[in-house]
Structures are given as structure tokens and as C-alpha cells.
Design an enzyme around this catalytic site. Structure first.
Site, PDB file in Angstrom:
ATOM      1  N   THR A 110      32.377 -47.082  89.154  1.00  0.00           N
ATOM      2  CA  THR A 110      33.434 -46.094  89.299  1.00  0.00           C
ATOM      3  C   THR A 110      34.229 -46.441  90.542  1.00  0.00           C
ATOM      4  O   THR A 110      33.682 -46.954  91.515  1.00  0.00           O
ATOM      5  CB  THR A 110      32.875 -44.651  89.351  1.00  0.00           C
ATOM      6  OG1 THR A 110      33.969 -43.725  89.379  1.00  0.00           O
ATOM      7  CG2 THR A 110      31.966 -44.422  90.535  1.00  0.00           C
ATOM      8  N   HIS A 162      15.345 -43.812  91.644  1.00  0.00           N
ATOM      9  CA  HIS A 162      14.254 -44.239  92.519  1.00  0.00           C
ATOM     10  C   HIS A 162      12.942 -44.459  91.752  1.00  0.00           C
ATOM     11  O   HIS A 162      12.003 -45.055  92.276  1.00  0.00           O
ATOM     12  CB  HIS A 162      14.034 -43.221  93.635  1.00  0.00           C
ATOM     13  CG  HIS A 162      13.724 -43.845  94.946  1.00  0.00           C
ATOM     14  ND1 HIS A 162      12.592 -44.593  95.181  1.00  0.00           N
ATOM     15  CD2 HIS A 162      14.409 -43.854  96.102  1.00  0.00           C
ATOM     16  CE1 HIS A 162      12.582 -45.010  96.420  1.00  0.00           C
ATOM     17  NE2 HIS A 162      13.687 -44.585  97.012  1.00  0.00           N
TER      18      HIS A 162
END
Length: 188
Positions: A110, A162
Site C-alpha cells: 500500500t 507475529h
């Protein structure tokens, strides 16, 4: 070089294809960032890079964003990526993207910097492992060899899952990306 680039290759030169090319190389180098964590907690290691790229919707580009996918980035030159990007952006602006055009991405890029943003936190497009935000390029003072110099600086923000990627891997990925962008060896 924008005018000569259009003349020679038939496509507009922007920063985004450079980001896609460098990202693709890094995703091949660090495949966990190109992986997916599925609902059943199984990990899919994607062999190819299919880059989702946030582009503006509508004739004037002011009707929100959508994330169409440029497929097989790992097989494409910078020029191919620029052409594909121009094509998906044109289809987004004319509201002619298909459902297939927005499916199958393995990583997302983005670019809020194109709207003047200098920092932000992009959100992962699940089940992808990560998304990179590129932000506005600003002239900033930096220290080089003990002297103050003015350089063009851009923030890159990597958001990652994560459960797949730890901070060490993310840091190495960003360092590799920074090095590729700074070396600017895209036409070799």
C-alpha cells in the site's frame, strides 16, 4: 526520465513498480513473509509472488481503495510490473475489475505516501503474513561522515503476522529491502 520512459516502454514511470520489484526479491529471500496462515492453523508456503497493490477506485480515484493482484511478480521485469500496475489501476478507476483480479495475493503493498502521508500502520490482508506501507518522500537532514546533509527520506512500515514472522526476520527483511532500493539495480 518520465517522458523518455513512456516513449521507450509505453508506460508511465512511478515509484511503485520499483517497490514491487524490490519487495518481490525480498519475499523470495525471506519466504515466511510470503506465506499464509490458514484458518486451520496450517501454513502455506507460497512459491510465487502475487502482489496485492492498493489502488484507487473510480474515475477520479476518490471512491476508496481496492487491492487487485499482480500475479507472478517473480517472473517479471520492472517494465512488465509497470505495465501490469497501469492496467490494474485503469481497471480499478473504470470499475471493471473482476472478482478474480482481487483474489490470490500472497503479500500486499500500500502506498499512502502518494496521498502525502508520512507514517501509518497498514493492516494485514489475512491470511497473508504481511503488508508493506510506503510513505511520502521528504527532504530531511541526516548525518553522513560527521557532516549534516539533506537527503530524500521515506518511511517504510512492515506489518506482519507475529505467528509466522518474528522481529528478527522482519528487521532483516526491511534491511534487505532498504539495500535493494538504495542500490537501485533494477535494470540489470
Amino acid at each position: 526520465n518520465k517522458d523518455s520512459f513512456v516513449e521507450q516502454y509505453g508506460v508511465k514511470l512511478t515509484y511503485t513498480p520499483f517497490f514491487i520489484k524490490a519487495l518481490t526479491e525480498c519475499l523470495l529471500e525471506y519466504p515466511l513473509l510470503n506465506a499464509a496462515l490458514l484458518a486451520d492453523n496450517k501454513i502455506t508456503m507460497n512459491r510465487g509472488v502475487h502482489m496485492g497493490v492498493a489502488v484507487s477506485l473510480g474515475k477520479n480515484g476518490d471512491e476508496g481503495l481496492i487491492v487487485p493482484v499482480i500475479r507472478d511478480c517473480h517472473k517479471k521485469t520492472l517494465i512488465d510490473l509497470a505495465k501490469d500496475l497501469e492496467s490494474i489501476a485503469a481497471r480499478a478507476r473504470s470499475n471493471s475489475l473482476s472478482v478474480a483480479d482481487v483474489q490470490g495475493g500472497t503479500f500486499t503493498l500500500t502506498n499512502p505516501g502518494s496521498y502525502g502521508a508520512v507514517l501509518g500502520t497498514p493492516m494485514i490482508n489475512a491470511p497473508q503474513a504481511g503488508i508493506l506501507g510506503t510513505y511520502g518522500i521528504k527532504q530531511m537532514p541526516v548525518i553522513l561522515d560527521g557532516m549534516i546533509a539533506i537527503r530524500s527520506i521515506m518511511n517504510l512500515v512492515l506489518t506482519y503476522d507475529h505467528r509466522l514472522v518474528d522481529g528478527l526476520l522482519a528487521g532483516r527483511f526491511l534491511q534487505s529491502l532498504k539495500n535493494k532500493l538504495e542500490k537501485f539495480e533494477f535494470f540489470k
